[in-house]
Design an enzyme around this catalytic site. Structure first.
Site, PDB file in Angstrom:
ATOM      1  N   HIS A 143       6.160  11.456  -1.848  1.00  0.00           N
ATOM      2  CA  HIS A 143       6.765  10.174  -2.514  1.00  0.00           C
ATOM      3  C   HIS A 143       7.697  10.550  -3.905  1.00  0.00           C
ATOM      4  O   HIS A 143       7.605  11.488  -4.540  1.00  0.00           O
ATOM      5  CB  HIS A 143       5.251  10.624  -4.135  1.00  0.00           C
ATOM      6  CG  HIS A 143       5.129   9.525  -5.199  1.00  0.00           C
ATOM      7  ND1 HIS A 143       4.773   9.719  -6.672  1.00  0.00           N
ATOM      8  CD2 HIS A 143       5.617   8.045  -4.965  1.00  0.00           C
ATOM      9  CE1 HIS A 143       5.038   8.305  -7.528  1.00  0.00           C
ATOM     10  NE2 HIS A 143       5.714   7.829  -6.092  1.00  0.00           N
ATOM     11  N   GLU A 155       6.877  14.345  -4.940  1.00  0.00           N
ATOM     12  CA  GLU A 155       5.830  15.090  -5.011  1.00  0.00           C
ATOM     13  C   GLU A 155       4.796  14.931  -3.214  1.00  0.00           C
ATOM     14  O   GLU A 155       5.112  13.994  -2.699  1.00  0.00           O
ATOM     15  CB  GLU A 155       4.596  13.618  -5.994  1.00  0.00           C
ATOM     16  CG  GLU A 155       4.918  14.032  -7.495  1.00  0.00           C
ATOM     17  CD  GLU A 155       4.202  13.181  -8.392  1.00  0.00           C
ATOM     18  OE1 GLU A 155       4.292  12.491  -9.590  1.00  0.00           O
ATOM     19  OE2 GLU A 155       3.555  11.981  -7.357  1.00  0.00           O
TER      20      GLU A 155
HETATM   21  P1  NAI Z   1       8.956  -3.697  -0.446  1.00  0.00           P
HETATM   22  O1  NAI Z   1       8.233  -4.507  -1.141  1.00  0.00           O
HETATM   23  O2  NAI Z   1      10.689  -3.525  -1.651  1.00  0.00           O
HETATM   24  O3  NAI Z   1       8.776  -3.426   0.643  1.00  0.00           O
HETATM   25  C1  NAI Z   1       7.769  -3.617   1.617  1.00  0.00           C
HETATM   26  C2  NAI Z   1       7.772  -3.419   2.562  1.00  0.00           C
HETATM   27  O4  NAI Z   1       6.908  -3.300   3.565  1.00  0.00           O
HETATM   28  C3  NAI Z   1       8.211  -4.959   2.561  1.00  0.00           C
HETATM   29  O5  NAI Z   1       9.950  -5.595   3.097  1.00  0.00           O
HETATM   30  C4  NAI Z   1       7.193  -5.330   3.422  1.00  0.00           C
HETATM   31  O6  NAI Z   1       8.101  -6.922   5.196  1.00  0.00           O
HETATM   32  C5  NAI Z   1       6.608  -4.616   4.703  1.00  0.00           C
HETATM   33  N1  NAI Z   1       5.246  -4.575   4.576  1.00  0.00           N
HETATM   34  C6  NAI Z   1       3.975  -4.839   4.436  1.00  0.00           C
HETATM   35  N2  NAI Z   1       3.382  -4.548   5.279  1.00  0.00           N
HETATM   36  C7  NAI Z   1       3.944  -4.571   6.465  1.00  0.00           C
HETATM   37  C8  NAI Z   1       3.185  -3.562   7.508  1.00  0.00           C
HETATM   38  N3  NAI Z   1       1.466  -3.579   7.749  1.00  0.00           N
HETATM   39  N4  NAI Z   1       3.535  -3.057   8.045  1.00  0.00           N
HETATM   40  C9  NAI Z   1       4.881  -2.850   8.563  1.00  0.00           C
HETATM   41  N5  NAI Z   1       5.329  -2.864   7.192  1.00  0.00           N
HETATM   42  C10 NAI Z   1       4.543  -3.828   6.382  1.00  0.00           C
HETATM   43  O7  NAI Z   1       7.750  -2.166  -1.230  1.00  0.00           O
HETATM   44  P2  NAI Z   1       8.787  -1.137  -2.144  1.00  0.00           P
HETATM   45  O8  NAI Z   1       8.979  -0.891  -3.192  1.00  0.00           O
HETATM   46  O9  NAI Z   1       9.626  -0.464  -1.237  1.00  0.00           O
HETATM   47  O10 NAI Z   1       6.762  -0.132  -1.830  1.00  0.00           O
HETATM   48  C11 NAI Z   1       6.799   0.810  -0.905  1.00  0.00           C
HETATM   49  C12 NAI Z   1       5.864   1.551  -0.789  1.00  0.00           C
HETATM   50  O11 NAI Z   1       5.997   2.654  -1.997  1.00  0.00           O
HETATM   51  C13 NAI Z   1       4.116   1.293  -1.684  1.00  0.00           C
HETATM   52  O12 NAI Z   1       3.295   2.086  -1.279  1.00  0.00           O
HETATM   53  C14 NAI Z   1       5.138   1.183  -2.828  1.00  0.00           C
HETATM   54  O13 NAI Z   1       3.744   1.567  -4.211  1.00  0.00           O
HETATM   55  C15 NAI Z   1       5.380   2.774  -2.699  1.00  0.00           C
HETATM   56  N6  NAI Z   1       6.388   3.207  -3.627  1.00  0.00           N
HETATM   57  C16 NAI Z   1       6.772   2.480  -4.965  1.00  0.00           C
HETATM   58  C17 NAI Z   1       8.530   2.591  -5.718  1.00  0.00           C
HETATM   59  C18 NAI Z   1       8.893   1.795  -5.914  1.00  0.00           C
HETATM   60  O14 NAI Z   1       9.917   1.804  -7.404  1.00  0.00           O
HETATM   61  N7  NAI Z   1       9.107   0.231  -5.770  1.00  0.00           N
HETATM   62  C19 NAI Z   1       8.655   4.164  -5.890  1.00  0.00           C
HETATM   63  C20 NAI Z   1       7.855   5.209  -5.227  1.00  0.00           C
HETATM   64  C21 NAI Z   1       6.771   4.764  -4.412  1.00  0.00           C
END
Ligand code: NAI
Length: 509
Positions: A143, A155
């Protein structure tokens, strides 16, 4: 198992987090494949990284040759099949259990039996994500925090199935990437998102009962050394995101009232007051931010016949020093009563007491003394001059003490913030609840005390970790303060952690 240093990495999800993770991995020398379900997204992310590296080169923070080499190590994959040879997969796709499960199952069909699978989920159980895998022992949480290249904390989350050797390998890898990893057990919110809950919850509880304005709350917590107050921080994070995390921790804990979300925040989310991103939250953005509080002018305290500093310990000593300075101009000094069971100042017949969780009204009712005021816990020691400090005066206090209480705090070197007479005031109740939550996390084996301290310093930039605060504030006093909050409010929110209670009893918790 063999270490993961140098192994090719597949990052799935080229969004905010995935591209940051790809950047860090490539800079650490790994060949990185970036894949996203949305056509063109991975190539776009790679192009953006090229621009980021150009920027770093222009600022002199990265050598041009290193930037070129890092970019050359990243390639956008057009299909998952291309990831056959990777030793590590980091999943950073949409925060959805089913989507992540389906993806992980698909990946298992592509990569070798030894490849480690890591998920960057911020709230989904690692155990649940692993349950349907053919080799559930190889899934671990990794994480990262946003922005990934800058935030040191990772984490490393183990679920029920996770092989300790896999967690250890990912831990070592994070260190090799210049991060500070902390082991965590897969429980709702892991470490940071769980222990931080009361930082927001206490502010929202004070707002709900109209005890203070957002600006006053922010000023008080900044005065305690936090970089941002909870209200301005929620405005920055976005109320929708902050509310969603609170709700997910609440629901995952079977609706334990300790984690109950706030009506105040719900109303803001429903109304589209999301903070900076929508132009309005607690404050208006970008123009306003947290506005400066009106400067209250406090006259010097009226001449007193007798001033006594009560209590023992570093806080009482600091008060005695400040009172001695304040009275020196009049050519005399305070008396000292170290045997008292309270810390503060007696000024003739009136008392200015460090909060112990009882309100000024409760203390007045219990002692028969009307002129009582309570002040918040000064967390920064020594407190720089003009440090904001909340206080409250008993409703039965006379008009003279009503103004003198603030005047005395000002004379002691603080900027007094008038708060409603609520138990534990602002900093004391917030920090007590943060320590309590951390104690419960340790009780449940989520992390070790040192891990909690590192996580909170690095993950949310707290001025100190919860167990560092505990070193300077006896567990018995924190437990007593929370018990008094509980007696005042009734309910489950203010429930002392058994860990803290045992520690208060002198057991090695
Ligand atoms: P984001 O929305 O910026 O990026 C997600 C990406 O995954 C998108 O480009 C989307 O097209 C792609 N995607 C969706 N479903 C997919 C699939 N089945 N196969 C391949 N690509 C796919 O989201 P973000 O903020 O980067 O978050 C991603 C993960 O990280 C989530 O699990 C989130 O909870 C976690 N996270 C986010 C944080 C934040 O501050 N935004 C901090 C720590 C963890």
């Amino acid at each position: 198992m063999a270490g993961l240093q140098g192994t090719p990495v597949l990052v799935v999800g080229a969004g905010l987090m995935g591209s940051g993770i790809a950047q860090v991995a490539a800079q650490a020398g790994h060949a990185v494949l970036l894949f996203d379900a949305r056509a063109g997204a991975a190539a776009q992310a790679r192009a953006k990284l090229a621009a980021t590296w150009d920027g770093l080169v222009a600022k002199g923070r990265l050598a041009a040759a290193d930037a070129q080499a890092a970019l050359a190590r990243i390639s956008a994959a057009s299909a998952l099949d291309e990831a056959r040879g990777v030793g590590l997969v980091i999943e950073a796709i949409v925060e959805d259990l089913e989507a992540k499960r389906a993806l992980l199952a698909q990946i298992e069909g592509v990569v070798g039996a030894d490849a480690v699978l890591a998920t960057n989920t911020s709230s989904i159980s690692v155990t649940a994500l692993a349950a349907q895998l053919a080799r559930p022992q190889r899934l671990v949480g990794m994480h990262f925090f946003n922005p990934v290249p800058l935030m040191k904390l990772v984490e490393v989350v183990s679920g029920l199935h996770t092989d300790p050797a896999v967690a250890a390998a990912v831990f070592e890898l994070a260190q090799a990437w210049g991060k500070t990893p902390v082991h965590a057990r897969s429980t709702p919110g892991f470490i940071v998102n769980r222990i931080a809950r009361p930082y927001y919850a206490e502010a929202l509880a004070l707002l709900l009962e109209q005890a203070a304005t957002p600006a006053l709350i922010d000023a008080g917590l900044r005065g305690a050394g936090f970089r941002m107050g909870p209200c301005e921080l929620m405005d920055l994070i976005g109320h929708d995101t902050n509310f969603a995390v609170t709700q997910s921790v609440f629901e995952a804990n079977f609706h334990d009232r300790r984690y109950q979300p706030s009506l105040v925040q719900r109303e803001m989310v429903d109304g589209g007051l999301l903070g900076r991103k929508s132009g309005r939250g607690f404050y208006r953005h970008p123009a306003e931010g947290a506005p400066a509080l009106p400067v209250a002018v406090h006259e010097a305290p009226a001449a007193a016949a007798a001033v006594t500093v009560h209590g023992a310990g570093p806080l009482a000593d600091a008060l005695a020093e400040a009172a001695t300075k304040a009275l020196a101009a009049q050519g005399w000094g305070p008396a000292r009563e170290t045997g008292s069971d309270w810390v503060g100042l007696a000024v003739d017949g009136a008392q200015l007491r460090l909060t112990d969780g009882r309100t000024a009204a409760e203390l007045a009712a219990g002692s028969g003394l009307a002129d009582i005021a309570v002040f918040d816990r000064p967390l920064l020691q020594p407190a720089p001059p003009g440090t904001a400090l909340a206080y409250a005066v008993a409703g039965r206090a006379g008009p003279a003490w009503r103004s003198q209480a603030g005047a005395w705090l000002a004379a002691l070197g603080y900027a007094p913030l008038p708060l409603a007479d609520v138990p534990g005031l602002l900093v004391a109740r917030t920090v007590a609840m943060l320590v309590n939550e951390a104690a419960d996390a340790v009780l449940q084996g989520v992390c070790a005390p040192a891990g909690a301290d590192a996580a909170m310093r690095l993950g949310v930039a707290w001025p100190a970790g919860p167990f560092e605060w505990l070193a300077g504030w006896p567990a018995a006093e924190i437990a007593a303060l929370i018990d008094r909050l509980d007696a005042h409010y009734r309910g489950e929110r203010y429930r002392v952690s058994p860990w803290l209670r045992r520690r208060a009893l002198g057991e090695s918790a």
